[in-house]
Design a protein around this motif. Structure first.
Motif, PDB file in Angstrom:
ATOM      1  N   GLY A   1       0.850  -1.176   0.000  1.00  0.00           N
ATOM      2  CA  GLY A   1       0.000   0.000   0.000  1.00  0.00           C
ATOM      3  C   GLY A   1       0.887   1.228   0.000  1.00  0.00           C
ATOM      4  O   GLY A   1       1.962   1.229   0.603  1.00  0.00           O
ATOM      5  N   TYR A   2       0.446   2.282  -0.696  1.00  0.00           N
ATOM      6  CA  TYR A   2       1.287   3.479  -0.759  1.00  0.00           C
ATOM      7  C   TYR A   2       0.456   4.707  -1.098  1.00  0.00           C
ATOM      8  O   TYR A   2      -0.624   4.629  -1.653  1.00  0.00           O
ATOM      9  CB  TYR A   2       2.411   3.308  -1.780  1.00  0.00           C
ATOM     10  CG  TYR A   2       1.922   3.183  -3.208  1.00  0.00           C
ATOM     11  CD1 TYR A   2       1.767   4.300  -4.016  1.00  0.00           C
ATOM     12  CD2 TYR A   2       1.585   1.950  -3.746  1.00  0.00           C
ATOM     13  CE1 TYR A   2       1.305   4.199  -5.322  1.00  0.00           C
ATOM     14  CE2 TYR A   2       1.131   1.828  -5.044  1.00  0.00           C
ATOM     15  CZ  TYR A   2       0.986   2.953  -5.830  1.00  0.00           C
ATOM     16  OH  TYR A   2       0.521   2.848  -7.106  1.00  0.00           O
ATOM     17  N   SER A   3       1.010   5.851  -0.747  1.00  0.00           N
ATOM     18  CA  SER A   3       0.498   7.160  -1.149  1.00  0.00           C
ATOM     19  C   SER A   3       1.715   8.056  -1.315  1.00  0.00           C
ATOM     20  O   SER A   3       2.850   7.574  -1.277  1.00  0.00           O
ATOM     21  CB  SER A   3      -0.461   7.731  -0.094  1.00  0.00           C
ATOM     22  OG  SER A   3       0.241   8.105   1.072  1.00  0.00           O
ATOM     23  N   ASP A   4       1.496   9.354  -1.473  1.00  0.00           N
ATOM     24  CA  ASP A   4       2.623  10.276  -1.602  1.00  0.00           C
ATOM     25  C   ASP A   4       3.450  10.362  -0.322  1.00  0.00           C
ATOM     26  O   ASP A   4       4.643  10.637  -0.361  1.00  0.00           O
ATOM     27  CB  ASP A   4       2.125  11.676  -1.974  1.00  0.00           C
ATOM     28  CG  ASP A   4       1.516  11.711  -3.369  1.00  0.00           C
ATOM     29  OD1 ASP A   4       1.852  10.835  -4.193  1.00  0.00           O
ATOM     30  OD2 ASP A   4       0.694  12.606  -3.628  1.00  0.00           O
TER      31      ASP A   4
ATOM     32  N   LEU B   1      -5.112   4.158   1.068  1.00  0.00           N
ATOM     33  CA  LEU B   1      -3.900   4.145   0.253  1.00  0.00           C
ATOM     34  C   LEU B   1      -4.169   3.446  -1.076  1.00  0.00           C
ATOM     35  O   LEU B   1      -5.163   2.732  -1.219  1.00  0.00           O
ATOM     36  CB  LEU B   1      -2.779   3.389   0.978  1.00  0.00           C
ATOM     37  CG  LEU B   1      -2.392   3.868   2.372  1.00  0.00           C
ATOM     38  CD1 LEU B   1      -1.375   2.913   2.985  1.00  0.00           C
ATOM     39  CD2 LEU B   1      -1.842   5.274   2.326  1.00  0.00           C
ATOM     40  N   ASN B   2      -3.286   3.630  -2.043  1.00  0.00           N
ATOM     41  CA  ASN B   2      -3.304   2.800  -3.242  1.00  0.00           C
ATOM     42  C   ASN B   2      -2.838   1.410  -2.817  1.00  0.00           C
ATOM     43  O   ASN B   2      -1.830   1.290  -2.108  1.00  0.00           O
ATOM     44  CB  ASN B   2      -2.342   3.343  -4.300  1.00  0.00           C
ATOM     45  CG  ASN B   2      -2.784   4.691  -4.817  1.00  0.00           C
ATOM     46  OD1 ASN B   2      -3.912   4.879  -5.232  1.00  0.00           O
ATOM     47  ND2 ASN B   2      -1.866   5.657  -4.799  1.00  0.00           N
ATOM     48  N   ASN B   3      -3.561   0.384  -3.209  1.00  0.00           N
ATOM     49  CA  ASN B   3      -3.181  -0.985  -2.866  1.00  0.00           C
ATOM     50  C   ASN B   3      -2.846  -1.738  -4.151  1.00  0.00           C
ATOM     51  O   ASN B   3      -3.705  -1.906  -5.014  1.00  0.00           O
ATOM     52  CB  ASN B   3      -4.311  -1.679  -2.110  1.00  0.00           C
ATOM     53  CG  ASN B   3      -4.425  -1.167  -0.704  1.00  0.00           C
ATOM     54  OD1 ASN B   3      -3.699  -1.598   0.165  1.00  0.00           O
ATOM     55  ND2 ASN B   3      -5.321  -0.205  -0.481  1.00  0.00           N
TER      56      ASN B   3
ATOM     57  N   LYS C   1      -6.608   4.605  -4.151  1.00  0.00           N
ATOM     58  CA  LYS C   1      -7.002   4.977  -2.787  1.00  0.00           C
ATOM     59  C   LYS C   1      -8.487   5.315  -2.714  1.00  0.00           C
ATOM     60  O   LYS C   1      -9.063   5.912  -3.630  1.00  0.00           O
ATOM     61  CB  LYS C   1      -6.153   6.139  -2.270  1.00  0.00           C
ATOM     62  CG  LYS C   1      -6.274   7.418  -3.047  1.00  0.00           C
ATOM     63  CD  LYS C   1      -5.347   8.455  -2.466  1.00  0.00           C
ATOM     64  CE  LYS C   1      -5.437   9.734  -3.277  1.00  0.00           C
ATOM     65  NZ  LYS C   1      -4.608  10.776  -2.705  1.00  0.00           N
ATOM     66  N   ASN C   2      -9.087   4.880  -1.637  1.00  0.00           N
ATOM     67  CA  ASN C   2     -10.503   5.115  -1.312  1.00  0.00           C
ATOM     68  C   ASN C   2     -11.492   4.483  -2.302  1.00  0.00           C
ATOM     69  O   ASN C   2     -12.670   4.792  -2.252  1.00  0.00           O
ATOM     70  CB  ASN C   2     -10.784   6.612  -1.165  1.00  0.00           C
ATOM     71  CG  ASN C   2      -9.979   7.220  -0.033  1.00  0.00           C
ATOM     72  OD1 ASN C   2      -9.908   6.662   1.056  1.00  0.00           O
ATOM     73  ND2 ASN C   2      -9.343   8.342  -0.298  1.00  0.00           N
TER      74      ASN C   2
END
Length: 131
Positions: free
Chosen positions: A51-54, A86-88, A109-110
């Motif tokens: 999982g990640y985001s900025d 998060l982006n998964n 994300k979401n």
């Protein structure tokens, strides 16, 4: 050489996130599944999930499934509520015979939420599907 390796297009293999009732804890949990909607058996399935985001990143999780028969599915992992923001990403590599297949599946994300639920093939459960 890398340029000599041919990796064919992945068809009929999907990742779904399904909301399921946990019988012991009486909660609604989000679980990720790999779905093999083909007639071929998948062998040596390698799954890398993150999982990640900025600003945030989760630890990388690695999973292996020795064999996933045709027209079946298997649970990859439980997703905590916090990682739904998060982006998964799920990177999946597997073999059919001597041929290697590889594809990345991304849940933005979401996008994993109750409003996005639809019937998931083979499972006949409600979830979010990435093809």
């Amino acid at each position: 050489m890398k340029k000599d390796i041919e990796i064919p297009e992945v068809k009929d293999v999907h990742v779904a996130v399904v909301q399921e009732k946990h019988l012991e804890y009486k909660t609604l949990d989000w679980n990720a599944y790999i779905i093999n909607n083909s007639d071929e058996d998948l062998e040596t399935v390698l799954i890398v999930a993150r999982g990640y985001s900025d600003t945030k990143i989760t630890p990388v999780m690695r999973h292996t499934i020795a064999k996933l028969p045709g027209r079946s599915y298997a649970k990859i992992e439980f997703l905590q509520e916090k990682v739904l923001a998060l982006n998964n990403e799920f990177k999946i590599t597997y073999f059919i015979g001597n041929q290697m297949f590889d594809k990345s599946y991304l849940f933005r994300k979401n996008t994993i939420n109750e409003k996005a639920l639809q019937t998931v093939p083979l499972m006949q459960l409600k979830g979010i599907l990435v093809k």
